[in-house]
Design a protein around this motif. Structure first.
Motif, PDB file in Angstrom:
ATOM      1  N   ASN A 142       8.987  -0.162   6.595  1.00  0.00           N
ATOM      2  CA  ASN A 142       8.339  -1.111   5.697  1.00  0.00           C
ATOM      3  C   ASN A 142       9.372  -2.157   5.308  1.00  0.00           C
ATOM      4  OD1 ASN A 142       6.778  -2.484   3.845  1.00  0.00           O
ATOM      5  ND2 ASN A 142       6.772  -0.859   2.309  1.00  0.00           N
ATOM      6  N   GLY A 145       7.185  -6.898   3.719  1.00  0.00           N
ATOM      7  CA  GLY A 145       5.732  -6.920   3.661  1.00  0.00           C
ATOM      8  C   GLY A 145       5.046  -6.451   4.926  1.00  0.00           C
ATOM      9  N   PHE A 147       4.411  -3.333   7.314  1.00  0.00           N
ATOM     10  CA  PHE A 147       4.452  -1.879   7.439  1.00  0.00           C
ATOM     11  C   PHE A 147       4.175  -1.554   8.901  1.00  0.00           C
ATOM     12  CE2 PHE A 147       3.064   2.479   7.141  1.00  0.00           C
ATOM     13  CZ  PHE A 147       3.715   3.011   6.031  1.00  0.00           C
ATOM     14  N   ALA A 175       0.475   2.913   3.595  1.00  0.00           N
ATOM     15  CA  ALA A 175       0.441   1.455   3.712  1.00  0.00           C
ATOM     16  C   ALA A 175      -0.614   0.850   2.794  1.00  0.00           C
ATOM     17  CB  ALA A 175       0.170   1.058   5.160  1.00  0.00           C
ATOM     18  N   ASP A 178       0.727   1.061  -0.943  1.00  0.00           N
ATOM     19  CA  ASP A 178       1.979   0.381  -1.274  1.00  0.00           C
ATOM     20  C   ASP A 178       1.698  -1.097  -1.553  1.00  0.00           C
ATOM     21  OD1 ASP A 178       4.504  -0.911  -1.251  1.00  0.00           O
ATOM     22  OD2 ASP A 178       5.339   0.660   0.031  1.00  0.00           O
ATOM     23  N   SER A 180       3.601  -3.534  -1.909  1.00  0.00           N
ATOM     24  CA  SER A 180       4.471  -4.493  -1.231  1.00  0.00           C
ATOM     25  C   SER A 180       3.988  -4.837   0.169  1.00  0.00           C
ATOM     26  CB  SER A 180       5.901  -3.936  -1.143  1.00  0.00           C
ATOM     27  OG  SER A 180       5.980  -2.858  -0.213  1.00  0.00           O
ATOM     28  N   VAL A 181       3.061  -4.058   0.705  1.00  0.00           N
ATOM     29  CA  VAL A 181       2.621  -4.236   2.090  1.00  0.00           C
ATOM     30  C   VAL A 181       1.580  -5.348   2.184  1.00  0.00           C
ATOM     31  CG1 VAL A 181       1.438  -3.149   4.038  1.00  0.00           C
ATOM     32  CG2 VAL A 181       3.130  -1.856   2.726  1.00  0.00           C
ATOM     33  N   THR A 184      -0.167  -4.447   8.279  1.00  0.00           N
ATOM     34  CA  THR A 184       0.246  -3.190   8.907  1.00  0.00           C
ATOM     35  C   THR A 184       0.134  -3.324  10.412  1.00  0.00           C
ATOM     36  OG1 THR A 184      -0.427  -1.886   6.994  1.00  0.00           O
ATOM     37  CG2 THR A 184      -0.222  -0.716   9.088  1.00  0.00           C
ATOM     38  N   LYS A 233      -6.230  -3.441   4.311  1.00  0.00           N
ATOM     39  CA  LYS A 233      -5.331  -4.561   4.578  1.00  0.00           C
ATOM     40  C   LYS A 233      -5.395  -4.950   6.055  1.00  0.00           C
ATOM     41  CE  LYS A 233      -2.300  -2.975   0.869  1.00  0.00           C
ATOM     42  NZ  LYS A 233      -0.950  -2.498   0.473  1.00  0.00           N
ATOM     43  N   SER A 335       2.893 -12.273   7.300  1.00  0.00           N
ATOM     44  CA  SER A 335       3.422 -11.510   6.160  1.00  0.00           C
ATOM     45  C   SER A 335       3.738 -12.400   4.962  1.00  0.00           C
ATOM     46  CB  SER A 335       4.673 -10.731   6.575  1.00  0.00           C
ATOM     47  OG  SER A 335       5.759 -11.608   6.812  1.00  0.00           O
ATOM     48  N   LYS A 339      -1.293 -11.925  -0.175  1.00  0.00           N
ATOM     49  CA  LYS A 339      -1.812 -10.628   0.256  1.00  0.00           C
ATOM     50  C   LYS A 339      -3.165 -10.282  -0.352  1.00  0.00           C
ATOM     51  CE  LYS A 339       1.387  -8.405  -2.988  1.00  0.00           C
ATOM     52  NZ  LYS A 339       2.601  -7.542  -3.056  1.00  0.00           N
TER      53      LYS A 339
END
Length: 392
Positions: A142, A145, A147, A175, A178, A180-181, A184, A233, A335, A339
């Motif tokens: 990870n 951003g 994963f 993922a 989280d 921060s992700v 993926t 995501k 990324s 998000k």
């Protein structure tokens, strides 16, 4: 699950498997029969210390050579039709015919020597950068951003065993949760993306029988596919080589799929007496039309990356020599996008189909559960084992 049948009971480790066939279930007296006795005993010890599973085809050959070396020509009664494992072992042993016990010992020793050498060279390639004990079949990172879930069984062409199915679901959950992700990515280690199901998933039938095994397999498959349906995501497939079976069918649930021009795609369900999964019975006709979908799902057609692009299974194809650079450049740009906006947009595009996808997933798993218990499926699997064994 897809293509290979093979569903979901955790198979004993290779060391335990060898101990069972050599030390616990085989009650024979090892008489001094020739010049290979000492080397044969040493080979047994080295076999039990292997760190990498050599695969079921090789294990069947080892079993057969061990029985021939210690007992002689096959003298056991042929197991019943539905004893998959027993029949595979009997066929392997009986197939050695009249070779002498000393010859069998010599072949056994040579095969173990070969495996021991391969074991040393392969072991470092399957290490994972994930925290110790968290993932053993995946390499999970990870960063910035992004994963990344990398299928990490390169010596097995990233075949999916029970452990990988479980870990893949866990990684997707990690993922998703989280904050921060942003995006993926799923890719494969080595020169294969994924060769589908590991046939080891089907080698051990539990005490409660085939029906229980099939039902448990259906439950695991449904849970696995549901993790893709509900993933909130952006999910990007980076197909670095050939893809087979369930690794292909779930691509219809990804948001973007990038492939090297060396990649191929195949879903050989009918070859193995099975039926589609991964919601492909719904997503493939929707993406590529009924006739083109039938070529894959009914008639086992293997397609190139360019053909996959033309059928909307793949988003873009890149030359293999520039594949990673081109794909990573795009992913880096994604990324940096907002998000929450990405997640809301995916929610809107997926929400209209979500209930349908779950219903399709459930129905596909019900049909597969029936297929795994059928004589037709059994015969197809045994034919596959026989063809594979003949190449050893």
């Amino acid at each position: 699950m897809a293509a290979s049948m093979l569903h979901r009971f955790r198979v004993a480790g290779v060391n335990k498997w060898f101990n069972i066939i050599q030390n616990r279930t085989i009650h024979v007296s090892l008489r001094a029969m020739g010049a290979y006795d000492s080397d044969f005993e040493n080979a047994k010890a080295r076999l039990n210390s292997l760190q990498n599973d050599p695969g079921n085809d090789v294990k069947l050959k080892i079993y057969a050579l061990f029985k021939q070396a210690t007992v002689g020509k096959c003298n056991a009664k042929k197991p019943g039709m539905m004893d998959f494992v027993g029949k595979a072992k009997w066929d392997a042993w009986n197939g050695l015919g009249d070779i002498s016990q000393d010859d069998a010992k010599q072949k056994y020793i040579a095969l173990v020597d070969e495996l021991a050498g391969a074991d040393k060279s392969v072991a470092p390639a399957e290490s994972s950068s994930a925290p110790a004990g968290k993932y053993t079949t995946l390499d999970v990172t990870n960063e910035g951003g992004i994963f990344t879930i990398k299928l990490n069984r390169p010596s097995k062409k990233n075949a999916i065993n029970f452990e990988m199915y479980d870990e893949w679901v866990v990684a997707l959950k990690e993922a998703a949760e989280d904050k921060s992700v942003v995006v993926t990515v799923v890719t494969g280690a080595g020169d294969f993306y994924c060769s589908g199901n590991d046939l080891g998933n089907f080698m051990n039938i539990p005490p409660d029988g085939i029906k229980a095994m099939a039902e448990k397999g259906g439950e695991i498959l449904e849970r696995f596919v549901a993790a893709f349906i509900d993933f909130p995501k952006p999910l990007i497939g980076v197909i670095n080589g050939p893809a087979i079976g369930v690794s292909v069918t779930v691509l219809g649930l990804f948001d973007l799929v990038y492939a090297t021009d060396k990649a191929t795609f195949q879903t050989p369900f009918s070859n193995l007496g099975q039926s589609p999964e991964g919601c492909s019975s719904y997503t493939f006709p929707k993406m590529m039309g009924a006739a083109k979908a039938s070529e894959l799902l009914l008639f086992n057609k293997k397609i190139t990356a360019q053909e996959a692009l033309e059928r909307n299974l793949v988003t873009a194809v890149f030359p293999d020599h520039d594949f990673q650079r081109s794909v990573q450049g795009r992913i880096q740009l994604y990324s940096k996008l907002p998000k929450l906006s990405l997640q809301k947009s995916k929610f809107l595009s997926r929400e209209t189909d979500r209930a349908t996808l779950h219903a399709v997933n459930k129905r596909e798993c019900e049909v597969l559960t029936e297929r795994w218990q059928s004589e037709e499926c059994f015969q197809a699997i045994m034919n596959f084992f026989s063809k594979t064994e003949s190449k050893l």
